[in-house]
Design a protein around this motif. Structure first.
Motif, PDB file in Angstrom:
ATOM      1  N   LEU A  76       0.822  -1.210   0.000  1.00 21.69           N
ATOM      2  CA  LEU A  76       0.000   0.000   0.000  1.00 21.69           C
ATOM      3  C   LEU A  76       0.856   1.260   0.000  1.00 21.69           C
ATOM      4  CD1 LEU A  76      -2.766   1.409   0.241  1.00 21.69           C
ATOM      5  CD2 LEU A  76      -2.571   1.157   2.724  1.00 21.69           C
ATOM      6  N   VAL A  77       1.775   1.348   0.949  1.00 17.06           N
ATOM      7  CA  VAL A  77       2.578   2.572   1.040  1.00 17.06           C
ATOM      8  C   VAL A  77       3.548   2.684  -0.126  1.00 17.06           C
ATOM      9  CG1 VAL A  77       2.359   2.656   3.554  1.00 17.06           C
ATOM     10  CG2 VAL A  77       4.327   1.503   2.542  1.00 17.06           C
ATOM     11  N   GLY A  78       4.013   1.539  -0.642  1.00 17.59           N
ATOM     12  CA  GLY A  78       4.910   1.584  -1.790  1.00 17.59           C
ATOM     13  C   GLY A  78       4.211   2.121  -3.032  1.00 17.59           C
ATOM     14  N   ASN A  85      -2.620   5.386  -7.892  1.00 21.35           N
ATOM     15  CA  ASN A  85      -3.971   5.728  -7.472  1.00 21.35           C
ATOM     16  C   ASN A  85      -4.274   5.077  -6.128  1.00 21.35           C
ATOM     17  OD1 ASN A  85      -6.993   5.130  -7.285  1.00 21.35           O
ATOM     18  ND2 ASN A  85      -6.923   6.565  -9.002  1.00 21.35           N
ATOM     19  N   PRO A  86      -4.854   5.810  -5.173  1.00 20.90           N
ATOM     20  CA  PRO A  86      -5.138   5.222  -3.856  1.00 20.90           C
ATOM     21  C   PRO A  86      -6.015   3.978  -3.927  1.00 20.90           C
ATOM     22  CG  PRO A  86      -5.377   7.603  -3.782  1.00 20.90           C
ATOM     23  CD  PRO A  86      -5.181   7.246  -5.216  1.00 20.90           C
ATOM     24  N   ALA A  90      -4.903   0.341  -2.670  1.00 22.21           N
ATOM     25  CA  ALA A  90      -5.702  -0.386  -1.682  1.00 22.21           C
ATOM     26  C   ALA A  90      -6.115  -1.757  -2.209  1.00 22.21           C
ATOM     27  CB  ALA A  90      -6.930   0.426  -1.300  1.00 22.21           C
ATOM     28  N   ALA A  91      -6.440  -1.827  -3.511  1.00 21.85           N
ATOM     29  CA  ALA A  91      -6.841  -3.107  -4.097  1.00 21.85           C
ATOM     30  C   ALA A  91      -5.685  -4.096  -4.085  1.00 21.85           C
ATOM     31  CB  ALA A  91      -7.337  -2.890  -5.524  1.00 21.85           C
ATOM     32  N   GLY A 221       1.106  -0.585  -8.083  1.00 20.19           N
ATOM     33  CA  GLY A 221       0.089  -1.387  -7.416  1.00 20.19           C
ATOM     34  C   GLY A 221      -0.609  -2.361  -8.339  1.00 20.19           C
ATOM     35  N   ALA A 222      -0.730  -2.023  -9.628  1.00 16.67           N
ATOM     36  CA  ALA A 222      -1.438  -2.885 -10.576  1.00 16.67           C
ATOM     37  C   ALA A 222      -0.711  -4.201 -10.859  1.00 16.67           C
ATOM     38  CB  ALA A 222      -1.691  -2.129 -11.873  1.00 16.67           C
ATOM     39  N   PRO A 223       0.644  -4.232 -10.965  1.00 16.15           N
ATOM     40  CA  PRO A 223       1.316  -5.508 -11.226  1.00 16.15           C
ATOM     41  C   PRO A 223       1.019  -6.581 -10.183  1.00 16.15           C
ATOM     42  CG  PRO A 223       2.824  -3.702 -11.640  1.00 16.15           C
ATOM     43  CD  PRO A 223       1.601  -3.098 -11.012  1.00 16.15           C
TER      44      PRO A 223
END
Length: 259
Positions: A76-78, A85-86, A90-91, A221-223
């Motif tokens: 999350l923090v990375g 995008n938050p 989060a996802a 976050g998406a990867p």
């Protein structure tokens, strides 16, 4: 008179589990403390990384108190630090945390805790407590391992998170220290021995390749989300391999083979 064979025993049966080989409580406590202390101290790295990513002291401590799963917290923090995008961040953290639900299904059978304690114990269902609990030979040892690991890790993780967040400013550039890699490294060290089958190793390898290959082209976050596709892809290919017709199933014979 024909000899009767005893029915196979179910390892999840409480009577079978508790009848297993005895292990001294002190040995279980020692192992649990070792894991709890070693991993708990890496909460400092999360505190520093989170504060360096722009989260407040309250937000950082709330993540450790309420989320309490290092891989998801770092994800999350990375992602937020990288400008993601938050909602995507989060996802990614959420999907990483889903694994704990599957841990809970297994641990609930081994621990068989009273119903009133289950909501409290659920907060401690993470990689480290699962790694210590599963190998225990008896239910008593499993409960001791789970409790000592969970309590030690929860207290130390939150305490060191607070210290790390408070000391982030004194460290200066947190990225230069590479502390964000501490918790993932511990996670991988615990995960590696659990990958015993070829399917598990291949799935983990495909997931790593997906993340590394998609990092330059997808938002932060998406990867992590896409890497979850590794499991169904590997299982699908494994299933196709089993269904591949061979000489036996097609009825074909080789020259000289009797019919």
């Amino acid at each position: 008179m024909a000899e009767q064979t005893a029915p196979p025993q179910n390892p999840c049966d409480p009577a079978v589990r508790d009848a297993g080989p005895h292990r001294p409580d002190s040995a279980v406590v020692r192992d649990a403390l070792g894991v709890g202390i070693a991993v708990g101290l890496s909460g400092f790295a999360f505190g520093v990384t989170s504060a360096g990513s722009g989260l407040t002291l309250l937000q950082t401590c709330a993540l450790s108190l309420l989320v309490f799963t290092g891989a998801s917290q770092f994800a999350l923090v990375g992602a937020l630090a990288a400008g993601g995008n938050p909602y995507t961040a989060a996802a990614g953290a959420f999907f990483l945390g889903i694994r704990n639900a599957f841990y809970g299904l297994r641990l609930s059978q081994l621990l068989a805790l009273p119903r009133a304690l289950r909501p409290l114990a659920a907060q401690w269902v993470i990689d480290e407590t699962t790694a210590v609990t599963l190998p225990q030979p008896t239910r008593r040892a499993a409960r001791i391992g789970f409790t000592v690991t969970g309590l030690t890790l929860y207290v130390l993780w939150n305490l060191t998170t607070l210290i790390g967040a408070l000391g982030a400013e004194a460290l200066g550039d947190t990225d230069a220290w590479g502390l964000d890699a501490a918790s993932p490294a511990v996670f991988l060290a615990l995960l590696a021995p659990m990958l015993k089958s070829t399917t598990e190793r291949v799935t983990a390898g495909v997931a790593v390749l997906l993340v590394l290959g998609l990092l330059p082209v997808l938002p932060a976050g998406a990867p992590v989300l896409v890497s979850a596709l590794a499991a169904p892809v590997v299982l699908f290919l494994k299933g196709r391999g089993r269904r591949t017709p061979d000489a036996t199933t097609t009825g074909k014979t080789t020259p000289g083979e009797g019919r």
